[in-house]
Design a protein around this motif. Sequence first.
Motif, PDB file in Angstrom:
ATOM      1  N   TRP A  54       0.884  -1.174   0.000  1.00  0.00           N
ATOM      2  CA  TRP A  54       0.000   0.000   0.000  1.00  0.00           C
ATOM      3  C   TRP A  54       0.916   1.216   0.000  1.00  0.00           C
ATOM      4  N   LEU A  55       0.674   2.164  -0.905  1.00  0.00           N
ATOM      5  CA  LEU A  55       1.502   3.362  -1.047  1.00  0.00           C
ATOM      6  C   LEU A  55       2.941   2.969  -1.365  1.00  0.00           C
ATOM      7  N   GLY A  56       3.072   1.878  -2.115  1.00  0.00           N
ATOM      8  CA  GLY A  56       4.395   1.460  -2.567  1.00  0.00           C
ATOM      9  C   GLY A  56       5.218   0.709  -1.533  1.00  0.00           C
ATOM     10  N   MET A  57       4.647   0.451  -0.345  1.00  0.00           N
ATOM     11  CA  MET A  57       5.411  -0.199   0.725  1.00  0.00           C
ATOM     12  C   MET A  57       4.553  -1.288   1.367  1.00  0.00           C
ATOM     13  N   VAL A  58       5.244  -2.171   2.082  1.00  0.00           N
ATOM     14  CA  VAL A  58       4.511  -3.215   2.809  1.00  0.00           C
ATOM     15  C   VAL A  58       3.967  -2.669   4.128  1.00  0.00           C
ATOM     16  N   GLY A  59       4.749  -1.831   4.777  1.00  0.00           N
ATOM     17  CA  GLY A  59       4.297  -1.323   6.077  1.00  0.00           C
ATOM     18  C   GLY A  59       4.731   0.113   6.310  1.00  0.00           C
ATOM     19  N   HIS A  60       3.927   0.798   7.105  1.00  0.00           N
ATOM     20  CA  HIS A  60       4.202   2.202   7.437  1.00  0.00           C
ATOM     21  C   HIS A  60       4.201   2.341   8.961  1.00  0.00           C
ATOM     22  N   PHE A 103       6.141  16.918  17.045  1.00  0.00           N
ATOM     23  CA  PHE A 103       7.000  16.042  16.237  1.00  0.00           C
ATOM     24  C   PHE A 103       6.150  14.947  15.596  1.00  0.00           C
ATOM     25  N   LEU A 104       6.391  14.706  14.310  1.00  0.00           N
ATOM     26  CA  LEU A 104       5.761  13.576  13.637  1.00  0.00           C
ATOM     27  C   LEU A 104       6.803  12.915  12.747  1.00  0.00           C
ATOM     28  N   GLY A 105       6.953  11.625  12.901  1.00  0.00           N
ATOM     29  CA  GLY A 105       7.875  10.858  12.052  1.00  0.00           C
ATOM     30  C   GLY A 105       7.092   9.829  11.259  1.00  0.00           C
ATOM     31  N   HIS A 106       7.549   9.510  10.082  1.00  0.00           N
ATOM     32  CA  HIS A 106       6.867   8.534   9.221  1.00  0.00           C
ATOM     33  C   HIS A 106       7.953   7.728   8.523  1.00  0.00           C
ATOM     34  N   ILE A 107       8.025   6.448   8.801  1.00  0.00           N
ATOM     35  CA  ILE A 107       9.047   5.616   8.162  1.00  0.00           C
ATOM     36  C   ILE A 107       8.395   4.377   7.554  1.00  0.00           C
ATOM     37  N   HIS A 108       9.207   3.617   6.848  1.00  0.00           N
ATOM     38  CA  HIS A 108       8.680   2.473   6.103  1.00  0.00           C
ATOM     39  C   HIS A 108       9.327   1.169   6.531  1.00  0.00           C
ATOM     40  N   GLU A 109       8.615   0.110   6.290  1.00  0.00           N
ATOM     41  CA  GLU A 109       9.100  -1.241   6.567  1.00  0.00           C
ATOM     42  C   GLU A 109      10.328  -1.491   5.711  1.00  0.00           C
ATOM     43  N   TYR A 151      -0.590  -1.455   7.790  1.00  0.00           N
ATOM     44  CA  TYR A 151      -0.378  -2.285   6.604  1.00  0.00           C
ATOM     45  C   TYR A 151      -1.736  -2.669   6.046  1.00  0.00           C
ATOM     46  N   ALA A 152      -1.741  -3.061   4.783  1.00  0.00           N
ATOM     47  CA  ALA A 152      -3.000  -3.416   4.135  1.00  0.00           C
ATOM     48  C   ALA A 152      -3.081  -4.930   4.006  1.00  0.00           C
ATOM     49  N   VAL A 153      -4.247  -5.488   4.357  1.00  0.00           N
ATOM     50  CA  VAL A 153      -4.517  -6.899   4.095  1.00  0.00           C
ATOM     51  C   VAL A 153      -5.596  -6.967   3.019  1.00  0.00           C
ATOM     52  N   ASP A 170      -8.727  -7.179   2.819  1.00  0.00           N
ATOM     53  CA  ASP A 170     -10.008  -6.469   2.848  1.00  0.00           C
ATOM     54  C   ASP A 170      -9.992  -5.165   3.632  1.00  0.00           C
ATOM     55  N   ARG A 171      -8.848  -4.753   4.154  1.00  0.00           N
ATOM     56  CA  ARG A 171      -8.841  -3.485   4.891  1.00  0.00           C
ATOM     57  C   ARG A 171      -7.414  -3.038   5.179  1.00  0.00           C
ATOM     58  N   ILE A 172      -7.326  -1.844   5.783  1.00  0.00           N
ATOM     59  CA  ILE A 172      -6.034  -1.327   6.241  1.00  0.00           C
ATOM     60  C   ILE A 172      -6.001  -1.517   7.753  1.00  0.00           C
ATOM     61  N   VAL A 173      -4.988  -2.232   8.228  1.00  0.00           N
ATOM     62  CA  VAL A 173      -4.869  -2.492   9.665  1.00  0.00           C
ATOM     63  C   VAL A 173      -4.016  -1.390  10.279  1.00  0.00           C
ATOM     64  N   THR A 174      -4.490  -0.823  11.385  1.00  0.00           N
ATOM     65  CA  THR A 174      -3.718   0.170  12.126  1.00  0.00           C
ATOM     66  C   THR A 174      -3.451  -0.376  13.516  1.00  0.00           C
ATOM     67  N   ALA A 175      -2.203  -0.536  13.869  1.00  0.00           N
ATOM     68  CA  ALA A 175      -1.829  -1.083  15.175  1.00  0.00           C
ATOM     69  C   ALA A 175      -1.243   0.034  16.039  1.00  0.00           C
ATOM     70  N   PRO A 176      -2.032   0.545  17.019  1.00  0.00           N
ATOM     71  CA  PRO A 176      -1.518   1.638  17.845  1.00  0.00           C
ATOM     72  C   PRO A 176      -0.720   1.099  19.042  1.00  0.00           C
ATOM     73  N   PHE A 177       0.295   1.795  19.422  1.00  0.00           N
ATOM     74  CA  PHE A 177       1.032   1.459  20.647  1.00  0.00           C
ATOM     75  C   PHE A 177       1.758   2.698  21.147  1.00  0.00           C
ATOM     76  N   THR A 178       2.201   2.655  22.382  1.00  0.00           N
ATOM     77  CA  THR A 178       2.944   3.796  22.924  1.00  0.00           C
ATOM     78  C   THR A 178       4.359   3.332  23.281  1.00  0.00           C
ATOM     79  N   VAL A 179       5.267   4.286  23.279  1.00  0.00           N
ATOM     80  CA  VAL A 179       6.671   3.966  23.541  1.00  0.00           C
ATOM     81  C   VAL A 179       7.215   5.005  24.532  1.00  0.00           C
ATOM     82  N   GLU A 180       7.877   4.498  25.592  1.00  0.00           N
ATOM     83  CA  GLU A 180       8.572   5.401  26.538  1.00  0.00           C
ATOM     84  C   GLU A 180      10.046   5.406  26.165  1.00  0.00           C
ATOM     85  N   VAL A 181      10.574   6.583  25.918  1.00  0.00           N
ATOM     86  CA  VAL A 181      11.964   6.680  25.473  1.00  0.00           C
ATOM     87  C   VAL A 181      12.786   7.346  26.581  1.00  0.00           C
ATOM     88  N   THR A 182      13.931   6.737  26.905  1.00  0.00           N
ATOM     89  CA  THR A 182      14.768   7.289  27.982  1.00  0.00           C
ATOM     90  C   THR A 182      15.898   8.142  27.419  1.00  0.00           C
TER      91      THR A 182
END
Length: 418
Positions: free
Chosen positions: A350-356, A366-372, A398-400, A402-414
């Motif tokens: 999707w959008l030329g990539m397997v995962g975003h 701040f917003l970052g956007h990277i690819h698989e 990522y797209a499967v 029948d849909r686009i899957v969005t997996a949310p998570f949070t990250v604590e950075v030290t």
Amino acid sequence: MIRALCLAALLVLAMAAPAAAHNVTAGADLRFAQTIAGAEVTVVIKGTSRVPGPLRIGVIAYEPVAGPSIALEIRSVEDGRTVTGTARAAADPAYTALRVERTGPHELKLSAGDEVAVLPFRVLVDRGSPGDLLIYGGLFVAALLLVGGLLTGALTRPGPAMGLAAVSAAGVTVAAMVIVFEPQLPPAPPDGAAPAVTTAGGRPYAQARVATEPARPGAGEEFTLGIDLVDGSTGRPVDDLVVHHEALAHVIVTSEDGRFFRHVHPLRTAPGRLEVRLRADRPGRYFAHAELEREDSGGQLATTSFEIGAGGEVTTSPDAVAAPVLRPAVPVAGRPTTIELTAPAGVRPWLGMVGHLIVRNQDGSFLGHIHEMGTPGPRLRFTFSFPEPGRYLAWAQYAVSDRIVTAPFTVEVTEGGR
Ligand SMILES: [Cu+2]
């Protein structure tokens, strides 16, 4: 002789192809991701090598997969001639053939419901290279003169015969030089190409204004997020966006708490104007981050924040996806972290990539956007360096089938030790 060769080489160089913006060529399909009629689709214009001839257009549906029916209209900017058809968005769409009569600038108009997008593009068809002309021209002249030389020689006039033979040899030499050096020369501009324009130092970034309409939409209510792009030096609309990652602009809309997330692709409704319709499900503060890239300028991020008021709230639940594995488990600011997800079978690009992977900090600054990274097997792997310590909100997409899957998570950075 040398001078003639230099001149020929200069002529070929001067005809170098211009920067390719939205071009339909024999070699490549043109792809525009669009959020239209509530659906996430990618419009594909197949490459063509023949004009007059058919342009094949298909609409790939990602979500929902039984996408909308979209009315298509192709218009030649040069003669105003239009041709219309219909495309039904589907996971594996049928292509609609629309006949175009000429090369050059065209517009593809998409209509679904009461939404309309106009996508400018050029139809380009390769013509023979100027090198070919020199090769065949050189050989033709050589042959002609050789015959002339032989005839003159036969008539016992050695002086002119020698002269003709010498020019003939020069013709063969030009052809041979071109055969040797042509692969290193830039190709000729195809038929229908825009005149090459280069600005010293490139064009400035677009001045972008991102705003909602109405200014304060209610929860559950449809609103329009609009992006207006203006060139700071001329004050004119910026209408030279480059298609990057298969879209004119990628827009990420998130609620401050991160529970609302949309990755959408606005429609170009007029020169310098992009729009996308949205519905936010809960009141509060929201951020919109738009990634865009102007031709001969560079990638830029335009942002805004807005409020969603109380209203008929709807609740949406995020996709139930296993939490990703982080290495190191507690990321360190400024150092790479590997983020790995298990993806189901049948993930499609999707959008030329397997995962975003999209990463935002708490206050939206701040917003970052990277690819698989192209990991083989049922894993999606990303590497990301979080810029500062703190809490980040992240969404892997990522797209499967029948849909686009969005997996949310949070990250604590030290904080990184030195
Ligand atoms: Cu996008």
